[in-house]
Design a protein around this motif. Structure first.
Motif, mmCIF file in Angstrom:
data_model
loop_
_atom_site.group_PDB
_atom_site.id
_atom_site.type_symbol
_atom_site.label_atom_id
_atom_site.label_comp_id
_atom_site.label_asym_id
_atom_site.label_seq_id
_atom_site.Cartn_x
_atom_site.Cartn_y
_atom_site.Cartn_z
ATOM 1 N N UNK A 128 20.990 70.821 25.267
ATOM 2 C CA UNK A 128 20.268 70.840 26.755
ATOM 3 C C UNK A 128 21.249 71.000 27.910
ATOM 4 N N UNK A 175 5.600 78.842 35.314
ATOM 5 C CA UNK A 175 4.854 77.717 35.070
ATOM 6 C C UNK A 175 3.311 77.886 35.726
ATOM 7 N N UNK A 186 15.773 67.390 35.238
ATOM 8 C CA UNK A 186 17.007 67.391 34.308
ATOM 9 C C UNK A 186 18.278 67.164 34.920
ATOM 10 N N UNK A 193 11.075 76.645 29.528
ATOM 11 C CA UNK A 193 11.331 75.112 29.880
ATOM 12 C C UNK A 193 12.407 74.724 28.899
ATOM 13 N N UNK A 194 12.679 75.022 27.593
ATOM 14 C CA UNK A 194 13.799 74.522 26.993
ATOM 15 C C UNK A 194 15.035 75.328 27.763
ATOM 16 N N UNK A 238 17.000 73.787 30.161
ATOM 17 C CA UNK A 238 17.588 72.537 29.811
ATOM 18 C C UNK A 238 16.800 71.432 29.709
ATOM 19 N N UNK A 239 15.571 71.644 29.578
ATOM 20 C CA UNK A 239 14.585 70.365 29.147
ATOM 21 C C UNK A 239 14.755 70.161 27.781
ATOM 22 N N UNK A 240 14.726 68.824 27.502
ATOM 23 C CA UNK A 240 14.513 68.531 26.009
ATOM 24 C C UNK A 240 13.154 68.550 25.613
#
Lengths: 262, 263
Positions: A85, A101, A117, B162-163, B166-168
């Protein structure tokens, strides 16, 4: 905030060594080695199915390679213990189909990962997002929703979304392939500007004009291997390998009306 | 004499309407209106049902349904995520749970948790707890499948985007995938709530005190006390519609609103 505004990028390089990737018995990357210096723009070209998108997706580990190493800036992406991440925060990715999104406004698309984040405050994240939306020429559309925008606008929002994380490297996976022809130019213009500002860019593309003009190096891939690479003017204007010549002839003259080779 | 296609369609429509009228008339003529009037449509004697049908019956039905839905939704979400997990043990557990609780009659689950479990562990459970556990567990099995389908209907590119920011994984689920999945599952989820509303009547197998009666039990009670035949049950039945029809309308409104923002 200041270094964002004056648009100088802390660029990271990429170092790929002997990368292999298979789906079942189908090996799509057969030992790829590739280096991108910080601030360089490298375009990956080649026929569909040549593995160029897979290679790109391996760089931020959306695909898990089977063998080989990838270093991105200070991260070794292929180290099993790498903080994925953390690494991905410094690698922006732009997809062929935008992948905005749809339940979030344009502004929220650009702020959500900053807030969740990077833990930026709402006002700081909005500031960064608005700045980057201005950079791609869409500051006035911040309150719209993705499906109210044209394809080209959506792709520019996707670029602004990636830039809002202050990446040191940008990956572009056929960013103009899904666009109406008249909106392609706006997206390429944004990418050209980004390259001039010193961003490291790895671009999978079929836009030979863009590659010739912007790329420091062009890499031609076919059937999972790098066939030919070098400065754009060499690879595109004076290819040495037969497979490169054949590919470029098809791409640059799709109607085959051009002169048959004697 | 040959008819045009348009004339044929018209005649066919008249014939269909005619059949409908004949069947309706036959039913009306066959009904024993005198008996029905005293034992099913005997509205003159149902006065004592009010206002308790609101204050007890309707209220308890709503409470039981809401409790079961809260458990069902959270349990269902957990099971759906387990079913999509890359960890096989989670998938097996979820699949086993879902297959079991979808396959067993809800009535038996009520009996198990109303009598069996309290006996086994020597505990005394409040009616609310029994409803929450038994109906909630059945509901989570159904809702899990609905939510799983909704989560899978969200394009893969959403998770990838989303990943790559950098989102977990869990954060991408919570902020990106689940909100979109909920929009998709709103119509089938409404359906689940409506089924739950009606299934809350199964609680009659437990010994209830008068203040715990929900609509159906309240209606059955009226049958024995009011001397109006089945009329109280008919009235109780109508009250279910008071809950379910607005629910359907609300869902339709949400649906058209999310359709508008999507445009």
């Amino acid at each position: 905030m200041n270094d964002v505004v004056n648009s100088t990028v802390r660029a990271a390089g990429v170092d790929i060594k002997d990368l292999r990737k298979s789906y079942g018995s189908n090996e799509v990357l057969k030992g790829i080695s590739l280096t991108v210096e910080p601030g360089q723009v490298v375009c990956l070209i080649g026929p569909s199915g040549s593995g160029k998108s897979t290679l790109l997706r391996c760089v931020n580990l959306l695909e898990q390679p089977n063998a080989g190493t990838i270093n991105v800036g200070k991260f070794e992406a292929t180290d099993p213990d790498v903080d994925l991440n953390k690494m991905r925060q410094s690698v922006g990715m732009v997809f062929q189909h935008f992948n905005l999104f749809p339940h979030l406004s344009v502004l929220d698309n650009c702020t959500i990962s900053q807030m969740k984040v990077l833990k930026r405050s709402k006002s700081e994240a909005s500031g960064v997002a608005r700045h980057n939306l201005e950079r791609v020429g869409l500051g006035h559309l911040a309150d719209r929703f993705p499906d109210q925008l044209s394809g080209g606008q959506q792709q520019r929002v996707a670029i602004a979304r990636a830039l809002s994380m202050d990446p040191q490297l940008m990956l572009f996976d056929e960013p103009t392939s899904a666009l109406d022809p008249e909106t392609v130019g706006d997206v390429l213009a944004v990418m050209r500007k980004l390259a001039q500002e010193g961003m490291t860019m790895l671009v999978v593309t079929h836009e030979m004009g863009f590659a010739r003009e912007v790329a420091d190096r062009v890499v031609f891939m076919d059937a999972g291997v790098v066939v030919e690479e070098g400065p754009a003017e060499n690879v595109i204007s004076a290819p040495t390998q037969p497979r490169t010549k054949e590919f470029l002839r098809r791409v640059l003259d799709p109607t085959h009306i051009g002169v048959e080779e004697a | 004499m040959a008819m045009t296609a348009r004339q044929r369609a018209k005649v066919s429509l008249y014939v269909q309407a005619g059949i409908f009228v004949v069947v309706l008339a036959a039913v009306i003529l066959a009904v024993d209106w005198k008996t029905i009037g005293t034992s099913v449509f005997n509205f003159a004697k149902i006065g004592p049902m009010f206002p308790d049908i609101f204050l007890v019956g309707l209220k308890n039905t709503l409470i039981y349904t809401a409790l079961a839905f809260v458990v069902g939704l959270s349990g269902g979400l957990l099971l759906a995520l387990m079913k999509l997990s890359s960890f096989p043990l989670y998938r097996w557990l979820a699949t086993g749970y879902i297959e079991f609780f979808r396959g067993v009659p809800a009535l038996l689950v009520f009996i198990a948790f109303g009598y069996g479990v309290p006996l086994a562990f020597g505990v005394q459970w409040d009616v609310n707890i029994v409803v929450m556990v038994s109906l909630g567990m059945v509901a989570s099995a159904y809702i899990a499948e609905t939510l799983r389908a909704g989560l899978q209907a969200v394009p893969k590119g959403q998770m990838e985007a989303a990943r790559s920011l950098g989102m977990p994984h869990w954060r991408a689920m919570v902020s990106i995938v689940i909100p979109q999945a909920f929009k998709i599952v709103l119509p089938p989820l409404t359906n689940e709530i409506i089924l739950l509303t009606k299934d809350s009547s199964l609680i009659y197998v437990l010994g209830l005190t008068a203040s715990q009666y929900e609509l159906t039990k309240f209606g059955r009670d009226g049958i024995s006390s009011l001397g109006a035949g089945l009329t109280p049950l008919l009235v109780a039945g109508a009250f279910y519609l008071v809950i379910t029809i607005p629910l359907s309308l609300l869902a339709r409104k949400f649906e058209s609103r999310s359709a508008r923002t999507k445009r």
